[in-house]
Scaffold this motif. Structure first.
Motif, PDB file in Angstrom:
ATOM      1  N   HIS A 128       0.914  -1.141   0.061  1.00 51.17           N
ATOM      2  CA  HIS A 128       0.683   0.135  -0.315  1.00 51.17           C
ATOM      3  C   HIS A 128       0.663   1.126  -0.437  1.00 51.17           C
ATOM      4  CE1 HIS A 128      -1.848  -3.596   1.889  1.00 51.17           C
ATOM      5  NE2 HIS A 128      -3.527  -2.938   1.134  1.00 51.17           N
ATOM      6  N   VAL A 184      -3.892   2.661   6.122  1.00 47.70           N
ATOM      7  CA  VAL A 184      -5.175   2.088   5.886  1.00 47.70           C
ATOM      8  C   VAL A 184      -6.088   1.420   6.405  1.00 47.70           C
ATOM      9  CG1 VAL A 184      -5.763  -0.204   4.717  1.00 47.70           C
ATOM     10  CG2 VAL A 184      -3.828   1.251   2.912  1.00 47.70           C
ATOM     11  N   LEU A 224      -9.231   2.800   2.684  1.00 51.36           N
ATOM     12  CA  LEU A 224      -7.582   3.644   1.797  1.00 51.36           C
ATOM     13  C   LEU A 224      -7.464   4.702   1.659  1.00 51.36           C
ATOM     14  CD1 LEU A 224      -8.055   0.280   1.440  1.00 51.36           C
ATOM     15  CD2 LEU A 224      -6.656   1.004  -0.136  1.00 51.36           C
ATOM     16  N   TYR A 226      -5.348   3.376  -3.667  1.00 42.48           N
ATOM     17  CA  TYR A 226      -4.819   2.990  -4.729  1.00 42.48           C
ATOM     18  C   TYR A 226      -4.843   4.447  -6.432  1.00 42.48           C
ATOM     19  CZ  TYR A 226      -3.238  -1.211  -3.134  1.00 42.48           C
ATOM     20  OH  TYR A 226      -3.428  -1.967  -1.990  1.00 42.48           O
ATOM     21  N   CYS A 247      -0.516  -1.302  -6.580  1.00 41.02           N
ATOM     22  CA  CYS A 247       0.020  -2.339  -5.990  1.00 41.02           C
ATOM     23  C   CYS A 247       0.709  -3.854  -6.795  1.00 41.02           C
ATOM     24  CB  CYS A 247      -2.187  -2.942  -6.040  1.00 41.02           C
ATOM     25  SG  CYS A 247      -2.297  -4.401  -4.958  1.00 41.02           S
TER      26      CYS A 247
END
Length: 310
Positions: A158, A163, A245, A249, A257
């Protein structure tokens, strides 16, 4: 003067009757007007008194019930208001979000263990993992991973993210790592020549968590540089994990990732890297890999309460 009776009318001639009737009518009108004025004055005074005695009733608006997932969304907006790669919320904001997450139950997000995607498939292939998307923006994302027994989310990272993971029900094994800084990262021969690691570098990482967790339990938190930024989830029983998160991402922003193999520390040797014998089981070598071919993550509609983006 009183009203004339039928006998009185008959005992008078018409001229006298007309005069008396006119006089009586005028007197009656005067009395009527006087009474009317008195009545109006009395009514007005009475109304003012009632107005002073009885203030208007104020109707209070009905209380608005906020769903737990709406509260989570609103808290995320606050906690991740300044979110960016590598930016960690302040400790008080971290605890604020953890406290909200810890109150959420499966029913709050429309889940029950009896849902079909928590059952083992008939085929022998790796059981698919179901993901329910709740919300995503440039600051944060919210979603639920639903794993049947033996379902695995492979070891992944991550980058630059904070997270929060809340186990909603079931039992899950979590293994996580953090990078060890200031050590060489080079590929090297393994002890068994048939298992030589080639083509890609390996990097030393330290085990952060290697345990089973059973709901209810507190939400776990990982950070960009610690807390177990690389982790693997393995479902011991059917289970569900609510993930938040911040930021999410993003390939364009460098938050891609990456998946890893992990090798025991004793399997590889790298020049200049030594660990005390009793500590060797707390370290591992991680090597980047492609996304596993047998990883099957399928989407399913989120069935919990609707979020209002105010």
């Amino acid at each position: 003067m009183g009203r004339a009776t039928l006998a009185d009318i008959k005992g008078k001639d018409f001229s006298e009757l007309a005069k008396e009737t006119k006089t009586n009518t005028e007197d009656t009108n005067k009395v009527s007007n006087t009474n009317k004025n008195r009545s109006t004055t009395t009514t007005s005074d009475s109304s003012r008194k009632k107005s002073r005695r009885r203030p208007k009733k104020t109707t209070m608006p009905a209380a608005v019930v906020v769903s737990p997932v709406q509260r989570l969304f609103d808290t995320c907006k606050d906690v991740f208001a300044l979110a960016g790669t590598g930016i960690v919320p302040t400790p008080d904001k971290i605890e604020q979000l953890r406290a909200v997450l810890d109150q959420i139950q499966p029913a709050d997000v429309g889940l029950t263990p009896q849902m079909p995607f928590f059952s083992l498939p008939v085929t022998r292939r790796a059981p698919p993992i179901t993901y329910q998307h709740i919300h995503e923006c440039e600051k944060f994302s919210m979603g639920i991973f639903c794993l049947p027994p033996s379902g695995v989310l492979p070891l992944h990272n991550h980058p630059g993210m904070t997270v929060f993971s809340k186990l909603l029900f079931g039992t899950m094994h979590i293994k996580s790592y953090d990078w060890v800084v200031d050590v060489p990262s080079n590929a090297s021969a393994v002890v068994a020549p048939s298992q030589t690691v080639q083509h890609r570098e390996v990097r030393l990482a330290k085990v952060k968590v290697d345990s089973d967790f059973t709901a209810p339990c507190s939400a776990s938190i990982l950070y960009p540089a610690d807390g177990g930024n690389m982790h693997c989830f393995t479902a011991v029983t059917a289970c569900a994990v609510l993930d938040v998160l911040g930021p999410p991402y993003s390939d364009p922003e460098g938050r891609h990732c990456t998946y890893y193999f992990d090798y025991p520390f004793t399997k590889l040797s790298v020049d200049g890297v030594t660990v005390a014998e009793e500590e060797k089981d707390k370290y591992a070598w991680l090597q980047e890999r492609e996304e596993p071919e047998d990883l099957a993550v399928v989407g399913a509609p989120y069935t919990g309460p609707e979020i209002v983006e105010n």
